[in-house]
Design an enzyme around this catalytic site. Structure first.
Site, short mmCIF file in Angstrom:
data_model
loop_
_atom_site.label_atom_id
_atom_site.label_comp_id
_atom_site.label_asym_id
_atom_site.label_seq_id
_atom_site.Cartn_x
_atom_site.Cartn_y
_atom_site.Cartn_z
CE LYS A 1 -3.31 1.72 3.27
NZ LYS A 1 -4.32 1.38 4.25
CB SER B 1 5.88 9.43 12.19
OG SER B 1 5.03 9.58 11.07
CD GLN C 1 1.31 7.90 8.07
OE1 GLN C 1 0.80 8.72 8.81
NE2 GLN C 1 0.74 6.74 7.78
CG ASP D 1 0.80 -0.16 9.61
OD1 ASP D 1 0.36 0.57 10.53
OD2 ASP D 1 1.11 0.26 8.48
CE LYS E 1 0.26 3.39 12.90
NZ LYS E 1 0.79 3.70 11.57
#
Ligand code: NAP
Length: 754
Positions: free
Chosen positions: A343, A489, A491, A637, A664
């Site tokens: 993903k 992180s 992201q 995850d 999350k």
């Protein structure tokens, strides 16, 4: 007048109106009259029509109870009067009966244009004192056919069709009551009633109904006027017939509609004419890129029609359907599988491919809802993207500075990754953007990216407590900076680096612990140098990306469910092919091996800068461990399913340093603890982790809180349960792993979907 607004089940069959007068006993008027009678909505239905024959036929067909010989006689005793004549005839008809309404009566209509109905009412009643005017509730059923006249009346015409009411006066109690009554009247005829403003109605209908009719009339007329029209019609196959069906609608009614909705139809017609001219130009110039752009955007929009209608933009069922997983206890885990594409890399391939110069071809793209939302967002910013077609996507890059302002907010579904990376990419654009997402995404923290971006010079607003939507002001020059990330992180790191592409000078990020480095690897793969020194990644702004080929490996986060499934199931042997083995993602393998898991790695290669391998997992008794904190970001995850492994291990497993799990898609520590409790496994929740003692998993019902990974983790738990497990709220599994249920069933998990 009998008005009953609050309906109990017993009242479903009671009349809610005493007398209704229908003026104009044509297709719509006749259908409504018949439906009111057949559904027992009104005690007495009077019809009026200019043609006595139509009235006679209406009586004979059971459409009305009574025919009126004059307009006045029809109206004077009616509680509700429905105008069902063409929109252009309304004012003339109303002027003849403007003093005939009984006090408190309601006037409604069925006309296809609402502005002109309201004007007609205002003109017709201009000289009538307020107390003698009826209460006006304009209405429009979105149902009909090409037929006309009372002989076509159909009592079920409105069943499951929309009726739009455009109330203009809702200040007083009487108006409010009248609106409720007209709503109930249509609902009792089977319709779904909506309300909107008059202007909005006319704009929307101009675009969705009036313009298509105009095009159909015009196209058939053009072709019929060709010298060889017989030939043309002879060879015009199904598509032409479908497309032009509406050209056989009533010409009088439609010319009336266009004149009545002149302004709104002209507005949309002009836009369409401009776009048509651009297509003509593109054909003339043999400009296939423009044609592809229009066609791929249109195809995506058409394919996702239903989803757009449900307010979900291009994503499907997120949080709208209660998909339930039902699992039988036990089962096997055997075979060879390839799980869905990664993903993180699917998102990034679209982002960087769009910003590259040239055409990027992607294979193995995850056709999950989140990555599709990312793909659509770039289409909305003017990038031509073909596919996805069985994982293949072709992106016609527009260059680092080639994105265009999207027509509206960019909807990013359920994806925190997408929103945080987009924030970085868009902070340095010349245009304003707004980023929105579904309910779950709208609760997630965005300040962690907004804050460093503001330090670089970006102008960003978030909703309360730093939540989405994010509004990003265009045209704000960015300055490169060094950012010491307070949290580990990927992201946030990616967001700052992507903003760095648009910043002056160098941008660098130091991470407190290793996080995923797909962004850095993929930027390098697109020829954009990112330097890695220890815990710091840096790049310089102002460069360019070169299109490339990307073969997205299978997602290790998806593989994780099967790694655990095979590890906990006696007799299991499973091979998972072509799994992405990025060193920042392999925490799940390290942790399972530390617990005694038997995982063999083979066929190791490197594809597009990313390591890939086949994994073969056999059952092996697991033991509890203290999970090393340096592995936490590498398996962030995968914890939901690792908690299931812990519940099946001998002894205690302790997780610390994982507070990130609480923000999350759900609070994954608490939601997993609650779920484990529901299947008989007691745990100890701590602020930054959990302690799980291995024990027998029982049956039970688990609420996944819409979190896909929680849902899939408990599906795996069933392999070691002693009774059935039911998992609620599983619709979002489609976001990350569209064929999870099929693959789970294929390897031997006893799963079904309700
Ligand atoms: P229809 O079957 O042709 O019926 C129209 C009715 O209006 C007939 O009773 C007709 O009387 C009467 N009428 C026509 N011109 C008139 C005039 N100048 N003065 C008085 N009465 C007149 O048409 P319809 O499809 O029912 O359409 C009626 C309304 O519904 C229109 O406002 C239309 O916009 C709306 N509508 C239609 C559809 C659709 O698909 N057809 C869908 C939604 C809404 P005669 O018997 O003398 O002709």
């Amino acid at each position: 007048m009998t008005i009953v607004n609050v309906t109990t089940p017993q009242q479903e069959h009671e009349f809610i109106i005493d007398t209704v007068a229908i003026i104009g006993l044509g297709l719509i008027g006749g259908s409504l009259a018949k439906s009111l009678r057949e559904n027992g909505v009104a005690r007495h239905v009077i019809g009026f029509d200019r043609r006595p024959d139509e009235l006679k036929q209406g009586l004979a067909l059971g459409v009305i109870d009574e025919s009126a010989t004059s307009l006045t006689l029809a109206v004077e005793h009616a509680d509700v009067v429905v105008m069902a004549v063409p929109v252009g005839a309304v004012e003339n008809v109303l002027s003849q009966i403007n003093t005939s309404f009984k006090r408190g009566a309601i006037l409604t209509d069925v006309g296809s244009v609402k502005g002109c109905f309201v004007d007609a009412v205002n003109n017709a009643f201009a000289t009538v004192p307020d107390q003698n005017r009826p209460i006006v509730i304009p209405g429009h059923p979105i149902a009909g056919s090409e037929k006309s006249g009372v002989s076509a009346a159909n009592a079920s015409l409105f069943v499951q069709h929309k009726v739009i009411l455009t109330p203009i006066l809702s200040t007083g109690a009487a108006e409010f009551e009248a609106l409720g009554l007209i709503r109930r009247m249509w609902e009792r005829c089977g319709a779904v009633v909506l309300e909107m403003s008059v202007d909005h109605h006319d704009d929307v209908l101009a675009a969705t109904s009036h313009l298509p009719h105009l095009i159909a009339f015009s196209l058939v007329d053009t072709l019929a006027g060709e010298g060889d029209s017989r030939e043309i019609f002879k060879y015009a196959a199904g598509g032409f017939r479908d497309f032009t069906r509406i050209a056989s609608s009533d010409p009088v009614m439609w010319s009336d509609i266009f004149i009545s909705n002149r302004d709104s139809t002209l507005k949309v017609l002009d836009r369409f004419a401009d776009d048509l001219a651009a297509l003509r130009q593109a054909i003339d110039n043999e400009d296939s890129k423009t044609l592809l752009g229009v066609f791929t955007r249109a195809k995506a929009a058409r394919d996702h029609f239903g989803k757009i209608l449900s307010g979900q933009a291009y994503t499907t069922t997120m949080n709208t359907e209660n998909v339930i997983f039902k699992l039988k206890p036990g089962g096997e885990v055997n075979g060879t599988i390839r799980v869905a594409g990664d993903k993180s890399m699917s998102h990034r391939s679209i982002m960087l491919g769009s910003l590259a110069d040239g055409v990027t071809e992607v294979e193995g793209f995850l056709e999950g809802e989140d990555s599709l939302a990312t793909l659509q967002a770039f289409r909305d910013m003017g990038v031509v993207i073909e596919g996805p077609d069985e994982g293949r996507v072709k992106i016609y890059g527009v260059g680092v500075n080639g994105l265009k302002q999207p027509p509206g907010a960019l909807y990013l579904g359920n994806s925190g990754t997408a929103m945080r990376l987009f924030a970085g990419l868009l902070a340095g654009q010349a245009f304003d953007t707004e980023l929105t997402g579904d309910e779950s995404l709208s609760k997630r923290p965005m300040e962690r990216v907004a804050a460093p971006l503001r330090e670089m010079g970006a102008v960003i607003e978030t909703a309360e407590q730093g939540r989405p939507p994010m509004k990003i002001k265009g045209g704000s020059p960015l300055k490169g900076m060094h950012y010491d990330m307070p949290m580990a992180s990927a992201q946030v790191k990616s967001c700052v680096l992507l903003a760095g592409l648009y910043a002056s000078g160098e941008t660098s990020v130091t991470e407190p612990a290793p996080t995923r480095d797909h962004t850095e690897r993929m930027l390098n793969g697109f020829g954009y140098p990112v330097v890695r020194e220890g815990a710091t990644a840096s790049l310089s702004g102002g460069g360019s990306l070169t299109a490339t080929k990307i073969d997205v490996p299978a997602d290790i986060s998806s593989a994780a469910f099967f790694l655990v499934a095979a590890s906990i199931t006696p007799g299991a042997k499973l091979t998972i092919q072509h799994v992405g083995m990025n060193p920042t993602r392999v925490g799940v393998i390290n942790i399972l091996r530390a617990m005694g898991g038997n995982i063999e790695i083979s066929n190791e290669t490197v594809v597009g800068g990313e390591p890939v391998a086949d994994l073969t997992v056999c059952y092996s008794p697991l033991k509890g461990i203290n999970i090393p904190e340096d592995q936490v970001p590498l398996a962030i995850d995968e914890f939901p399913v690792l908690f299931i492994a812990a519940a099946c291990a001998e002894g205690k497993t302790v997780l610390t340093g994982a507070e990130e799990l609480r923000v999350k898609e759900s609070d994954r520590i608490q939601v997993m603890a609650d779920g484990l409790k529901a299947v008989g496994v007691e745990t100890l929740v701590t602020p930054d982790g959990i302690e799980i003692e291995g024990q027998q998993i029982q049956g039970g019902t688990v609420d996944s809180h819409g979190d896909h990974r929680i849902a899939m983790a408990f599906a795996v738990a069933s392999l070691r349960a002693n009774a059935d497990i039911t998992i609620n709220d599983c619709a979002n599994v489609a976001t990350s792993f569209p064929n999870f249920v099929a693959l789970a069933g294929q390897v031997g998990i006893q799963i079904s979907v309700a």
